[in-house]
Design a protein around this motif. Structure first.
Motif, mmCIF file in Angstrom:
data_model
loop_
_atom_site.group_PDB
_atom_site.id
_atom_site.type_symbol
_atom_site.label_atom_id
_atom_site.label_comp_id
_atom_site.label_asym_id
_atom_site.label_seq_id
_atom_site.Cartn_x
_atom_site.Cartn_y
_atom_site.Cartn_z
ATOM 1 N N VAL A 49 0.836 -1.206 0.000
ATOM 2 C CA VAL A 49 0.000 0.000 0.000
ATOM 3 C C VAL A 49 0.873 1.259 0.000
ATOM 4 N N ALA A 50 1.916 1.264 0.820
ATOM 5 C CA ALA A 50 2.779 2.454 0.892
ATOM 6 C C ALA A 50 3.465 2.718 -0.445
ATOM 7 N N SER A 51 4.001 1.664 -1.080
ATOM 8 C CA SER A 51 4.690 1.863 -2.359
ATOM 9 C C SER A 51 3.700 2.185 -3.472
ATOM 10 N N HIS A 52 2.481 1.667 -3.367
ATOM 11 C CA HIS A 52 1.472 1.986 -4.375
ATOM 12 C C HIS A 52 1.068 3.448 -4.295
ATOM 13 N N ILE A 53 0.904 3.965 -3.107
ATOM 14 C CA ILE A 53 0.564 5.384 -2.950
ATOM 15 C C ILE A 53 1.713 6.265 -3.437
ATOM 16 N N ALA A 54 2.937 5.908 -3.075
ATOM 17 C CA ALA A 54 4.091 6.730 -3.462
ATOM 18 C C ALA A 54 4.275 6.772 -4.970
ATOM 19 N N THR A 55 3.982 5.658 -5.651
ATOM 20 C CA THR A 55 4.204 5.610 -7.100
ATOM 21 C C THR A 55 3.000 6.063 -7.906
ATOM 22 N N ALA A 56 2.016 6.639 -7.258
ATOM 23 C CA ALA A 56 0.846 7.135 -7.984
ATOM 24 C C ALA A 56 1.159 8.423 -8.734
ATOM 25 N N ALA A 61 7.317 9.276 -6.761
ATOM 26 C CA ALA A 61 7.642 7.900 -7.160
ATOM 27 C C ALA A 61 8.980 7.431 -6.605
ATOM 28 N N GLU A 62 10.004 8.275 -6.693
ATOM 29 C CA GLU A 62 11.329 7.846 -6.259
ATOM 30 C C GLU A 62 11.465 7.824 -4.735
ATOM 31 N N LEU A 63 10.413 8.254 -4.029
ATOM 32 C CA LEU A 63 10.422 8.186 -2.571
ATOM 33 C C LEU A 63 9.884 6.854 -2.057
ATOM 34 N N ALA A 64 9.412 5.996 -2.958
ATOM 35 C CA ALA A 64 8.779 4.737 -2.534
ATOM 36 C C ALA A 64 9.711 3.906 -1.670
ATOM 37 N N LEU A 65 10.932 3.703 -2.105
ATOM 38 C CA LEU A 65 11.867 2.884 -1.323
ATOM 39 C C LEU A 65 12.208 3.536 0.012
#
Length: 791
Positions: A49-56, A61-65
């Motif tokens: 969920v966290a990576s999906h929100i970040a990459t929206a 996007a580059e903050l996902a990791l």
């Protein structure tokens, strides 16, 4: 071996470590102690969920990791100095066993690659979307026209659900690997997390931990879901995990005192399921959550239940916001018809049998009926009887979470398969298929609990044997992608990034949608933005390939870079292209920017094995006249002809001659063949074979082994390099040994066409420049092509 260890050991350990940290944070937020065996599976929901929100969005996007790592570290830090919590070793054993079974088709090949090659190219699109999401989210601004851009636009523009892909990108970054090499470990890890959830779901009905681990291991790899894992079915595995986890998270709610915030794990998992399936996730959510809410209201006070319901709705809506914002596009009529149209088969041959929901289907390709239908039906009947017993046992023990899971999984799968298209229905059957197996294993446990241990052991063994039999056949027929060839494309993609546009003339979706994406690549028979026309005016259909001389000049010369599959019969590209890289599988040709108008006219003299042909005087004189009028010259390409050796079906063998290709065979079994090879000149020869092969192919010349290759697959019309040999002029003895029936993955299945063999002299294709006045000297010479050029 190093790549295998990184992809299949380091990758799951890294993702699991981050997931456990996220699960600890989830516990801190809810105050509910999750079952120990459920921590990785539950924490993975947070990661998704966290990576999906970040990459929206592009900006985040580059903050996902970093975001995911921060959540995991926060969970670990807040849990220190830590509570006394043991490790549920039997749950770990179940997860590891499931992971091992799904890893076998790739790991036992010895290469860190992926499955489903040629059968289905969806994985190429999944890799493309993962690449883009991790760098720019769903934003396609700034992308130049290419097959990569077209693949993204076709899917992302209609709101295609992408929740399953950001965690793949996160894991790839954690271990520093291309997403292609961790794609298969990712799906195996999803199945392992499903196993952990099923282990917890079975806790009330199977008292014995070893038997519970066996039940979870068997139920996590039903035949249809296992088959989808070999076809790139990442969404099906992610959905199976989320549905099982959703039900497993009811265990602490039904057993412990809860607060309104205890439903946060359910909200996170619900958002994860919606991210994976978009609005389709509701079909799986409702049968679990609505009855669960009723049960919770009865076993807890009404005020707490209402507060928990409000918290659940609000948190789920917030976490699923990126999904909900895109769902409207996914519901457009064009997209919706694919989901509901009764004739939409996708890559199926016909609608699947709903009996495949049972998890036993012993056939190499799940799209077809088993060869042994009678024992298949008997196994399924025994399993269904055991499942009914298991459901009764769950009712007796008040294992509501297991009952809800089976009802939701089976009901959802059958409902979607009835109302949806056959293509969508097949996916739903795969998603729900662990349920009946788990219920069946619970039925065996019920027999054991009532003192009928022999019958229980026999029943569990029969169910497990049915699953193993089914998956062994799928293992035997798996299509593995050629690691070396794709790794070469990966290296090429890094070297020529920004030097596009790039053209590939073979059908290779993994090249143009993923590995070469930084160079704006297009495939001549792929999704494309530019018209790539043959000289006849026709465009190539999907799966077709072409020689560069078959392409119209205007279509070919707009590309700055050509990435061409090496072949003993390939024409040299036009004279303005220079070879800048030569590998085992690919040559890279480039022209200087602005030189596309240098070629006035290109005259090809043949394609394929007959690429060199005598030039007619009238044709070359016309070119000379055109060159003279522009103050230009003639460019001439020569190419030495390869020596062709056809294969034949040896007497008494199971080989068959291929009617579609002279000198090719269909090798349906092991056989040896001896032939005579005559070469015209003493030099180094590159040895190729046309076609593909699943078994072990050995080629020797005069007793010297020059090739020993296994499981090399390509699309139709390509050539596999076998090795290099120096030969003297004259006759030589050629031996071909082909072996099938191996235990290696992919050694079975339908045999592709194989042959002929080609021995190509290793001499460079020469380009000679002549004055138009010397055109007569070219008459009747065997040439590759002639050009009129401006300089």
């Amino acid at each position: 071996m190093t790549s295998l260890l990184i992809c299949w050991v380091a990758f799951p350990l890294a993702v699991t470590a981050v997931s456990v940290g996220c699960a600890l944070l989830l516990e801190q937020a809810t105050g509910v102690r999750l079952p120990a065996g459920l921590l990785p599976a539950a924490g993975f929901a947070v990661l998704l969920v966290a990576s999906h929100i970040a990459t929206a969005w592009d900006a985040t996007a580059e903050l996902a990791l970093p975001v995911v790592l921060a959540l995991a570290l926060a969970g670990i830090a807040l849990s220190l100095p830590g509570r006394d919590r043991g490790i549920e070793w039997w749950a770990v054993a179940a997860g590891c066993a499931v992971y091992g079974f799904l890893a076998a088709p790739v790991v036992l090949s010895g290469d860190a690659t992926f499955a489903g090659y040629i059968k289905l190219d969806d994985t190429a699109t999944w890799l493309a979307m993962t690449d883009r999401l991790m760098e720019h989210g769903r934003d396609l601004n700034g992308l130049a026209p290419s097959s990569y851009e077209a693949a993204l636009d076709v899917n992302l523009s209609i709101g295609y659900p992408v929740g399953a892909f950001p965690p793949l990108g996160i894991g790839a970054k954690l271990v520093g690997q291309d997403v292609a090499w961790v794609f298969q470990p990712y799906m195996a890890l999803l199945a392992a997390y499903t196993g952990l959830a099923l282990y917890v779901l079975a806790s009330r009905v199977i008292d014995s931990r070893p038997l519970r681990a066996l039940a979870a291991t068997v139920a996590s790899q039903p035949a249809l879901l296992f088959a989808y894992s070999l076809w790139g079915g990442v969404k099906e595995l992610a959905a199976a995990w989320a549905v099982a986890l959703l039900a497993a998270l009811l265990v602490p709610l039904f057993r412990e005192r809860v607060s309104a915030y205890s439903v946060l794990p359910l909200a996170v998992t619900s958002a994860a399921l919606l991210a994976v399936l978009s609005f389709g996730g509701i079909v799986w959510l409702a049968p679990v959550l609505i009855p669960a809410a009723i049960v919770l209201a009865r076993v807890r006070d009404g005020k707490t239940a209402i507060a928990a319901g409000l918290v659940f709705v609000v948190v789920t809506a917030v976490l699923a916001a990126p999904t909900l914002l895109q769902a409207e596009s996914f519901l457009e009529p064009a997209a919706r018809s694919t989901l509901t149209r009764g004739t939409e088969l996708g890559n199926l041959v016909e609608p699947l049998s709903r009996l495949q929901l049972a998890g036993i289907w012993p056939v190499g390709d799940f799209r077809f009926e088993p060869a042994h239908l009678a024992p298949t039906y008997i196994l399924i009947a025994l399993l269904l009887a055991a499942a009914v017993t298991g459901m009764w046992w769950a009712w007796r023990r008040r294992a509501w979470e297991l009952l809800l899971y089976v009802i939701a999984a089976v009901g959802g799968a059958l409902g979607i398969s009835i109302l949806g298209s056959p293509w969508v229905g097949a996916k739903a059957l795969a998603t729900g298929s662990p349920a009946i197996l788990l219920a069946g294993m619970a039925g065996a446990a019920a027999l054991a609990a009532r003192g009928r241990r022999v019958e229980a052991t026999t029943l569990a063994a029969v169910i497990a044997a049915g699953v193993v039999w089914s998956n062994a056949l799928a293992y035997h027929e798996v299509n593995l992608a050629p690691r070396d060839r794709h790794q070469e494309l990966e290296e090429i993609g890094k070297e020529i990034a920004g030097e596009g546009p790039i053209l590939m003339t073979e059908y290779e979706p993994y090249g143009v949608r993923h590995f070469l994406r930084k160079g704006d690549p297009e495939g001549a028979s792929e999704l494309r933005r530019r018209p790539v026309l043959l000289r006849s005016g026709r465009q190539l259909e999907k799966l077709e390939a072409a020689d560069v001389d078959e392409l119209a000049d205007a279509s070919l010369l707009v590309y700055r870079t050509l990435v061409l599959r090496r072949s003993p019969v390939a024409s040299r590209p036009p004279s303005i292209f220079s070879r800048v890289r030569s590998g085992r599988y690919y040559d890279v040709w480039q022209r200087a920017p602005g030189t596309e108008r240098t070629v006035l006219q290109h005259l090809p003299l043949g394609y394929g094995p007959h690429a060199s042909a005598p030039v007619q005087c009238e044709s070359v004189k016309q070119l000379a006249s055109l060159a003279r009028a522009q103050g230009g010259r003639l460019a001439v390409a020569t190419r030495p002809a390869p020596v062709r050796v056809g294969l034949a079906a040896p007497a008494g063998s199971q080989w068959r001659s291929d009617p579609a290709e002279l000198g090719a065979v269909i090798p349906d079994g092991s056989a040896r063949q001896a032939a005579e090879l005559t070469v015209p000149a003493p030099t180094q020869y590159d040895v190729y074979v046309r076609g593909s092969f699943r078994g072990r192919l050995r080629v020797s010349v005069d007793g010297r082994r020059i090739a020993s290759e296994r499981h090399q697959l390509s699309h139709t019309g390509q050539y596999e390099p076998l090795g290099t040999v120096r030969l003297t002029a004259g006759r030589h003895k050629l031996d071909v040994d082909y072996e099938t029936g191996l235990l290696h993955p992919g050694s079975g299945g339908p045999a592709p066409s194989l042959g002929p063999l080609f021995f190509a002299p290793r001499s460079a294709q020469q380009v000679e420049r002549l004055s138009p006045a010397r055109a007569d000297s070219l008459c009747d010479r065997a040439l590759d092509w002639v050009e009129a050029v401006t300089q």
